[in-house]
Motif scaffolding. Structure first.
Motif, PDB file in Angstrom:
ATOM      1  N   LEU A 175      29.370 -18.597  18.081  1.00  0.00           N
ATOM      2  CA  LEU A 175      28.754 -17.293  18.317  1.00  0.00           C
ATOM      3  C   LEU A 175      28.121 -16.740  17.048  1.00  0.00           C
ATOM      4  O   LEU A 175      27.147 -16.009  17.093  1.00  0.00           O
ATOM      5  CB  LEU A 175      29.798 -16.294  18.839  1.00  0.00           C
ATOM      6  CG  LEU A 175      30.321 -16.548  20.247  1.00  0.00           C
ATOM      7  CD1 LEU A 175      31.343 -15.504  20.635  1.00  0.00           C
ATOM      8  CD2 LEU A 175      29.179 -16.557  21.262  1.00  0.00           C
ATOM      9  N   SER A 220      37.050  -2.953  28.123  1.00  0.00           N
ATOM     10  CA  SER A 220      38.475  -2.657  27.973  1.00  0.00           C
ATOM     11  C   SER A 220      39.286  -3.901  27.617  1.00  0.00           C
ATOM     12  O   SER A 220      40.444  -3.785  27.238  1.00  0.00           O
ATOM     13  CB  SER A 220      39.011  -2.011  29.258  1.00  0.00           C
ATOM     14  OG  SER A 220      38.740  -2.846  30.360  1.00  0.00           O
ATOM     15  N   GLY A 221      38.688  -5.092  27.731  1.00  0.00           N
ATOM     16  CA  GLY A 221      39.392  -6.309  27.306  1.00  0.00           C
ATOM     17  C   GLY A 221      39.723  -7.271  28.434  1.00  0.00           C
ATOM     18  O   GLY A 221      40.478  -8.227  28.227  1.00  0.00           O
ATOM     19  N   SER A 241      37.751  -9.555  30.118  1.00  0.00           N
ATOM     20  CA  SER A 241      37.263 -10.926  29.891  1.00  0.00           C
ATOM     21  C   SER A 241      38.010 -11.581  28.750  1.00  0.00           C
ATOM     22  O   SER A 241      38.224 -12.796  28.743  1.00  0.00           O
ATOM     23  CB  SER A 241      35.775 -10.914  29.554  1.00  0.00           C
ATOM     24  OG  SER A 241      35.080 -10.224  30.540  1.00  0.00           O
TER      25      SER A 241
HETATM   26  P1  ADP Z   1      35.469  -6.408  29.469  1.00  0.00           P
HETATM   27  O1  ADP Z   1      35.538  -7.771  30.031  1.00  0.00           O
HETATM   28  O2  ADP Z   1      36.622  -5.556  29.865  1.00  0.00           O
HETATM   29  O3  ADP Z   1      34.176  -5.716  29.744  1.00  0.00           O
HETATM   30  P2  ADP Z   1      35.626  -7.760  26.924  1.00  0.00           P
HETATM   31  O4  ADP Z   1      36.954  -8.407  27.015  1.00  0.00           O
HETATM   32  O5  ADP Z   1      34.440  -8.609  27.118  1.00  0.00           O
HETATM   33  O6  ADP Z   1      35.576  -6.486  27.883  1.00  0.00           O
HETATM   34  O7  ADP Z   1      35.498  -7.092  25.485  1.00  0.00           O
HETATM   35  C1  ADP Z   1      36.461  -6.259  24.953  1.00  0.00           C
HETATM   36  C2  ADP Z   1      35.989  -5.777  23.581  1.00  0.00           C
HETATM   37  O8  ADP Z   1      35.904  -6.880  22.703  1.00  0.00           O
HETATM   38  C3  ADP Z   1      34.631  -5.136  23.614  1.00  0.00           C
HETATM   39  O9  ADP Z   1      34.690  -3.987  22.781  1.00  0.00           O
HETATM   40  C4  ADP Z   1      33.704  -6.149  23.008  1.00  0.00           C
HETATM   41  O10 ADP Z   1      32.689  -5.532  22.278  1.00  0.00           O
HETATM   42  C5  ADP Z   1      34.638  -6.916  22.088  1.00  0.00           C
HETATM   43  N1  ADP Z   1      34.234  -8.317  22.000  1.00  0.00           N
HETATM   44  C6  ADP Z   1      34.006  -9.165  23.033  1.00  0.00           C
HETATM   45  N2  ADP Z   1      33.683 -10.398  22.566  1.00  0.00           N
HETATM   46  C7  ADP Z   1      33.708 -10.328  21.228  1.00  0.00           C
HETATM   47  C8  ADP Z   1      33.467 -11.264  20.150  1.00  0.00           C
HETATM   48  N3  ADP Z   1      33.180 -12.542  20.384  1.00  0.00           N
HETATM   49  N4  ADP Z   1      33.587 -10.825  18.882  1.00  0.00           N
HETATM   50  C9  ADP Z   1      33.917  -9.553  18.616  1.00  0.00           C
HETATM   51  N5  ADP Z   1      34.155  -8.628  19.561  1.00  0.00           N
HETATM   52  C10 ADP Z   1      34.052  -8.978  20.853  1.00  0.00           C
END
Ligand code: ADP
Length: 655
Positions: free
Chosen positions: A165, A445-446, A448
């Motif tokens: 990434l 919210s976390g 995924s």
């Molecule tokens: P959801 O699925 O509930 O919409 P995510 O789990 O995707 O949320 O993301 C939770 C938080 O982690 C978000 O604030 C997002 O910006 C952050 N985030 C997601 N992926 C990454 C990453 N690869 N690096 C840093 N932060 C991330």
């Protein structure tokens, strides 16, 4: 039109002659990625050579080893021929001036011509021996290329999601490209250019001292030492300009790749002119450093010319003087002249090859960096295979942050230091075998992240995840992933046919199985309407398909993979309500009796789930079945009410 390398300090094997530019040789230079290191290219020379040797000696292939030996033998033969050509040239002149018999003269001329045929016609035209050597070397070169490329490719695939990434794909690919050719270039430059040139110089000095006098040897020695010293010093001094030029070049290329990859976004914001201006700015910066590089190259070439000219003048005057004194014969002057020109011609290339080697080392350095890049998520040395019996998933007090290094903290310090950057706090839940758990909550919210952790894209900062009682950080990643099927939020497809994209779920699947999976994912009929059916190309990243179609391809892939645990990350978010209903039915069939974790946006799709977790800012705020959560009247009930209202509004609008 491609010609052999021109004198200069270009950095690749090939030089392209562009007729429209007056046949000026255009040397393409190999440029490394992130060439910011201020240290000399020769830093860690031994380590680099140690890295090179295994590629030179093809272990396990007697045929290739034989070829390497043969090439080295041909190289030695060339050195021998180089000594004899001037001698025969001298003999011809002497026989002509002394009036030898025709048969003796004819024999000498024939031997001379044969030697010239083997040696090549000077000015870079290669002879029989070097042509044969180049031809035989092709197999060895191919072996090296293949081994390096495959090793790099496998390594890149082994690196963690975080690494991928954070990297610019364009940079990585260029690094791989240049790194691979740098190994081949280094081997051929060192073996077939530098070593022979040095050997030729040593042989020449010995020959001049023993045949002429110590003065000739001294002239050649001084000339060579001066030449090599100046070349190396000036070349090292120029390196900073070259590094700057390469960095600027990378920046310009990265800009172009990034801009073209995002061409849709560029169009959305009418930003073509902005992109073009940025690109031009990057090119201007590159050209500024390119100018400095070329100016310093001109200085290098002039210095080399001057030294060679002085050496030639001194040697020729001395020899001519001795001939006029009758100490030497006319043939001896010819011998001296032929030998010295023969020696100086490859020397003209020495600066070029030195630069090429230096630059190849830089390219190799960048490849080294890639190869030594540590895998973040590693299998334990004695990692066992995951044995999946029933498919129970347990999250036990899981804490996680995306910021690197947090795992170095102890649990207590972790809370104090990084609690603000923690994405998941103390997440615990259990999904019983065959049951379905739904994760709901606001975007970000976390949810995924929980799925990514179960797939072990990242390691945890605290807590543990178990599948059937086995800690997933203790089992091999490939065994873990073989049991899990994921339908991600954004499906990216390969630029291949739609059939092959579905088959990616199980590459050995038959055509019929692919079609069955497509049918179950409700995309079969759509595919049949496409011009080439299953053979239709989907375009880069699947751009020719709509979001919903891509998601259905991803569902079909998962159906084909037939995993025991299924993770659906808003798998139907891109679909309209009707298609969603169709797919929900097939998803229900696929997920029945399999442990399933669903991230859902539309709550109506998860009312039947065995357990629903409401995630709020990385914590489990509520948990229970649909009815229980409604009865609690908390976050879930509020979300439900909101969605019900908006659905009613939409339906009213539609009427
Ligand atoms: P959801 O699925 O509930 O919409 P995510 O789990 O995707 O949320 O993301 C939770 C938080 O982690 C978000 O604030 C997002 O910006 C952050 N985030 C997601 N992926 C990454 C990453 N690869 N690096 C840093 N932060 C991330």
């Amino acid at each position: 039109m491609a010609s052999k390398l021109a004198k200069g300090d270009g950095i690749t094997l090939s030089v392209e002659v562009n007729p429209s530019r007056g046949d000026q040789p255009e040397v393409r230079e190999g440029r490394g990625v992130q060439e910011k290191s201020p240290e000399s290219t020769w830093h860690g020379f031994r380590q680099k050579i140690r890295f090179l040797v295994p590629y030179l000696w093809p272990l396990g292939s007697a045929l290739l080893q034989g070829l390497v030996m043969l090439c080295l033998a041909l190289l030695a033969t060339e050195r021998l021929i180089n000594v004899f050509v001037p001698i025969y040239s001298k003999n011809i002149v002497n026989e002509l001036t002394s009036g030898s018999s025709w048969s003796s003269l004819a024999t000498t001329v024939c031997v001379y011509t044969l030697l010239k045929f083997l040696q090549g016609g000077g000015a870079g035209a290669s002879g029989f021996v070097s042509n044969l050597r180049s031809f035989l070397w092709v197999r060895v070169q191919q072996y090296t290329s293949r081994v390096v490329q495959v090793r790099l490719f496998a390594h890149l695939h082994g690196l963690s999601l975080r690494w991928h990434l954070e990297r610019h794909t364009g940079d990585v690919l260029r690094s791989v490209d240049r790194g691979t050719s740098s190994i081949n270039n280094l081997l051929s430059y060192i073996l077939f250019s530098i070593l022979p040139t040095i050997a030729d110089i040593i042989i020449a000095i010995i020959y001049f001292v023993s045949y002429f006098s110590v003065w000739f040897g001294l002239i050649v020695l001084i000339c060579m030492v001066l030449y090599l010293t100046c070349t190396i010093l000036i070349t090292e001094w120029r390196t900073k300009y070259r590094r700057a030029m390469n960095t600027q070049d990378n920046a310009a290329k990265s800009k172009a790749v990034d801009s073209l990859l995002n061409f849709e976004t560029v169009k959305y914001y009418n930003a073509e002119n902005y992109e073009v201006c940025c690109f031009e700015e990057a090119i201007l910066k590159y050209q500024e450093s390119e100018w400095k590089t070329n100016a310093s190259l001109a200085l290098l070439n002039q210095t080399q010319n001057l030294i060679i000219g002085c050496g030639l003048l001194a040697g020729s005057l001395l020899c001519a003087h001795l001939v006029s004194q009758k100490t030497f014969q006319v043939g001896d002057y010819v011998l001296f002249g032929t030998y010295i020109i023969q020696l100086y011609t490859p020397l003209n290339w020495f600066g070029t090859y030195y630069r090429l080697i230096q630059s190849s080392f830089i390219d190799m350095e960048n490849m080294f960096k890639l190869l030594t890049e540590e895998k973040e998520v590693k299998d334990d040395v004695d990692a066992a295979e995951l044995v999946l019996t029933s498919g129970q998933v347990d999250f036990d007090r899981v804490c996680f942050s995306y910021s690197e290094g947090a795992s170095l903290f102890s649990e207590a310090v972790l809370y104090v230091c990084v609690s603000r950057s923690l994405i998941l706090h103390d997440v615990s839940f259990t999904v019983l075998p065959g049951q379905t758990l739904a994760l709901v909550g606001q975007s970000g919210s976390g949810k995924s992240t929980i799925l990514r952790l179960l797939f072990r894209f990242y390691d945890l900062q605290a807590g543990s995840i178990h599948i059937d009682g086995q800690d997933i950080s203790k089992v091999s990643q490939s065994s873990l992933r073989s049991y899990i099927g994921v339908v991600p939020q954004d499906t990216v497809l390969f630029n291949d046919t739609i059939g092959n994209n579905i088959r990616y779920g199980r590459v050995t699947a038959s055509k019929q199985e692919v079609e069955d999976a497509a049918l179950a994912a409700d995309i079969h009929d759509k595919i049949l309407t496409l011009p080439e059916g299953y053979e239709t190309q989907v375009g880069e990243r699947g751009l020719k398909l709509s979001g919903g179609e891509k998601q259905r391809v991803a569902i079909a892939r998962t159906i084909l993979k037939d995993p025991r645990i299924i993770l659906l990350d808003e798998a139907t978010s891109a679909l309209d309500t009707q298609t969603e209903r169709n797919i929900q039915a097939s998803l229900a069939t696929v997920c029945s009796n399999r442990t399933t974790i669903v991230v859902a946006h539309r709550l109506s799709t998860i009312v039947g789930c065995d357990q629903i977790l409401v995630v709020d800012e990385g914590r489990i705020a509520e948990r229970g079945r649909h009815e229980e959560l409604l009865a609690q009247g908390g976050l879930y009930a509020a979300m439900w009410l909101k969605q019900q209202n908006s659905e009613t509004d939409t339906q009213t609008d539609q009427r």
